[in-house]
Design an enzyme around this catalytic site. Structure first.
Site, short mmCIF file in Angstrom:
data_model
loop_
_atom_site.label_atom_id
_atom_site.label_comp_id
_atom_site.label_asym_id
_atom_site.label_seq_id
_atom_site.Cartn_x
_atom_site.Cartn_y
_atom_site.Cartn_z
N GLU A 159 35.05 40.38 37.81
CA GLU A 159 35.62 40.31 36.47
C GLU A 159 35.11 39.06 35.75
O GLU A 159 35.73 37.98 35.85
CB GLU A 159 37.15 40.24 36.54
N HIS A 174 43.40 36.51 40.15
CA HIS A 174 42.96 36.90 38.81
C HIS A 174 42.62 35.64 38.02
O HIS A 174 43.26 34.60 38.19
CB HIS A 174 44.08 37.69 38.11
N GLU A 214 43.27 34.75 35.15
CA GLU A 214 44.40 34.19 34.39
C GLU A 214 45.25 33.31 35.30
O GLU A 214 45.81 32.30 34.86
CB GLU A 214 45.22 35.34 33.78
N GLY A 216 42.70 46.35 32.27
CA GLY A 216 43.85 45.67 31.69
C GLY A 216 44.33 46.39 30.43
O GLY A 216 45.06 47.39 30.51
N GLY A 217 43.89 45.93 29.28
CA GLY A 217 44.37 46.44 27.99
C GLY A 217 44.37 47.95 27.87
O GLY A 217 45.36 48.56 27.42
N SER A 270 37.23 44.59 29.85
CA SER A 270 37.08 45.44 28.66
C SER A 270 36.57 46.85 28.99
O SER A 270 35.80 47.44 28.22
CB SER A 270 36.19 44.77 27.61
N GLY A 292 39.56 41.14 28.19
CA GLY A 292 40.37 41.17 26.98
C GLY A 292 39.61 40.87 25.70
O GLY A 292 40.21 40.61 24.66
N ASN A 314 46.06 47.19 35.58
CA ASN A 314 46.75 45.90 35.60
C ASN A 314 47.52 45.77 34.28
O ASN A 314 46.95 45.45 33.25
CB ASN A 314 45.70 44.78 35.74
N TRP A 315 48.81 46.04 34.35
CA TRP A 315 49.62 46.03 33.12
C TRP A 315 49.99 44.62 32.69
O TRP A 315 50.61 44.43 31.64
CB TRP A 315 50.89 46.88 33.34
N LYS A 316 49.65 43.64 33.51
CA LYS A 316 49.95 42.23 33.21
C LYS A 316 51.43 42.07 32.84
O LYS A 316 52.26 42.85 33.30
CB LYS A 316 49.00 41.69 32.14
P1 PGA Z 1 40.87 43.95 30.20
O1 PGA Z 1 41.50 43.13 31.43
O2 PGA Z 1 40.60 45.35 30.70
O3 PGA Z 1 41.94 43.92 29.15
O4 PGA Z 1 39.62 43.25 29.79
C1 PGA Z 1 41.01 43.28 32.73
C2 PGA Z 1 41.76 42.38 33.65
O5 PGA Z 1 42.19 41.29 33.23
O6 PGA Z 1 41.96 42.71 34.83
#
Ligand code: PGA
Length: 255
Positions: free
Chosen positions: A166, A94, A96, A230-231, A209, A172, A7-9
């Site tokens: 999640e 998600h 977010e 994500g990150g 994470s 994050g 997930n490159w956001k």
């Molecule tokens: P993260 O994000 O790996 O940076 O914790 C995961 C996500 O939001 O899907």
């Protein structure tokens, strides 16, 4: 099979996304057993990333999907449009989007319906915040999230379903959940999904994470079907570590 979802956001432009996709293809070179890898760029980069991945094992996913089929919905991107650009997966709900963009369960159900109708695979995200876990209510909370998301959704088309556990406090933050807690929550999710008659085509993955160092601890568990990253999916060496961990697990299963 294990699935690694990147997930490159809202982080990469078109050229950067193409470069990242090429980097992912490079790390797959020479590997005999591969997990399913799903890259989720921004909408703006889907078409160009598709050109890179089209003749590879790498799948394309979107980070969101409009709940409607077509028409006067300014700013929305429909499931058909995603299918048209070559995306087979879509992240839905998600945290977010739930918190920052106030997406409620009704909207998430509508997104799921649209996704199934177009034959795409949804990646439904669920997970509790820290306060809910501290109160000991995380299991009931996540089970209810799953049930509410699928309320009224016609799941009879036999499409694959991915649910990503999640926990919000792990996203994050650099602090992932412990594998034992992940396993417990995956069990709760599977129980909830069983009553929805999803079990035989359900994949449950963990996100929060995940990095090149800790990925193996999750992926080695048979009940963990993959990870949503994500990150660390933006850092090619970290991502390489995660893919490598999945390859090790798959190779060991085949022995
Ligand atoms: P993260 O994000 O790996 O940076 O914790 C995961 C996500 O939001 O899907």
């Amino acid at each position: 099979m294990k699935t690694i979802i990147a997930n490159w956001k809202m982080n990469l432009g078109v050229r950067e996304s193409v470069a990242q996709a090429r980097g992912v293809l490079r790390i797959l070179q020479g590997k005999e057993v591969l997990p399913t890898i799903v890259l989720c760029p921004s909408f703006t980069a889907l078409a160009e990333v598709r050109k890179v991945t089209v003749r590879s094992h790498v799948e394309l996913g979107a980070q969101n999907v409009g709940p409607n089929h077509a028409g006067a919905y300014t700013g929305e991107v429909s499931a058909q449009q995603l299918e048209d650009v070559g995306a087979h997966y879509v992240i839905i709900g998600h945290s977010e989007r739930r918190t920052r963009f106030h997406e409620d369960d009704g909207l998430i159900s509508d997104r799921l319906t649209a996704t199934f109708a177009a034959g795409l695979t949804p990646i439904l995200c669920v997970g509790e915040d820290a306060a809910t876990r501290e109160r000991g209510e995380h299991e009931a909370f996540v089970a209810a999230q799953v049930m509410r998301a699928f309320r009224g959704v016609d799941v009879s088309n036999r499409a694959q379903v991915i649910i990503a556990y999640e926990p919000i406090w792990a996203i994050g933050t650099g602090t992932s959940a412990e594998p034992a807690d992940v396993l417990a929550m995956h069990r709760i999710i599977r129980e909830a999904a069983a009553s929805l008659k999803l079990s035989d085509r359900l994949h449950v993955v963990y996100g929060g994470s995940v990095d090149g160092t800790n990925a193996y601890r999750f992926l080695r568990e048979p009940e963990v079907d993959g990870v949503l990253v994500g990150g660390a999916s933006l850092k090619i060496h970290e991502f390489e570590g995660i893919v490598g961990a999945a390859c090790d697990v798959i190779a060991a299963q085949q022995l």
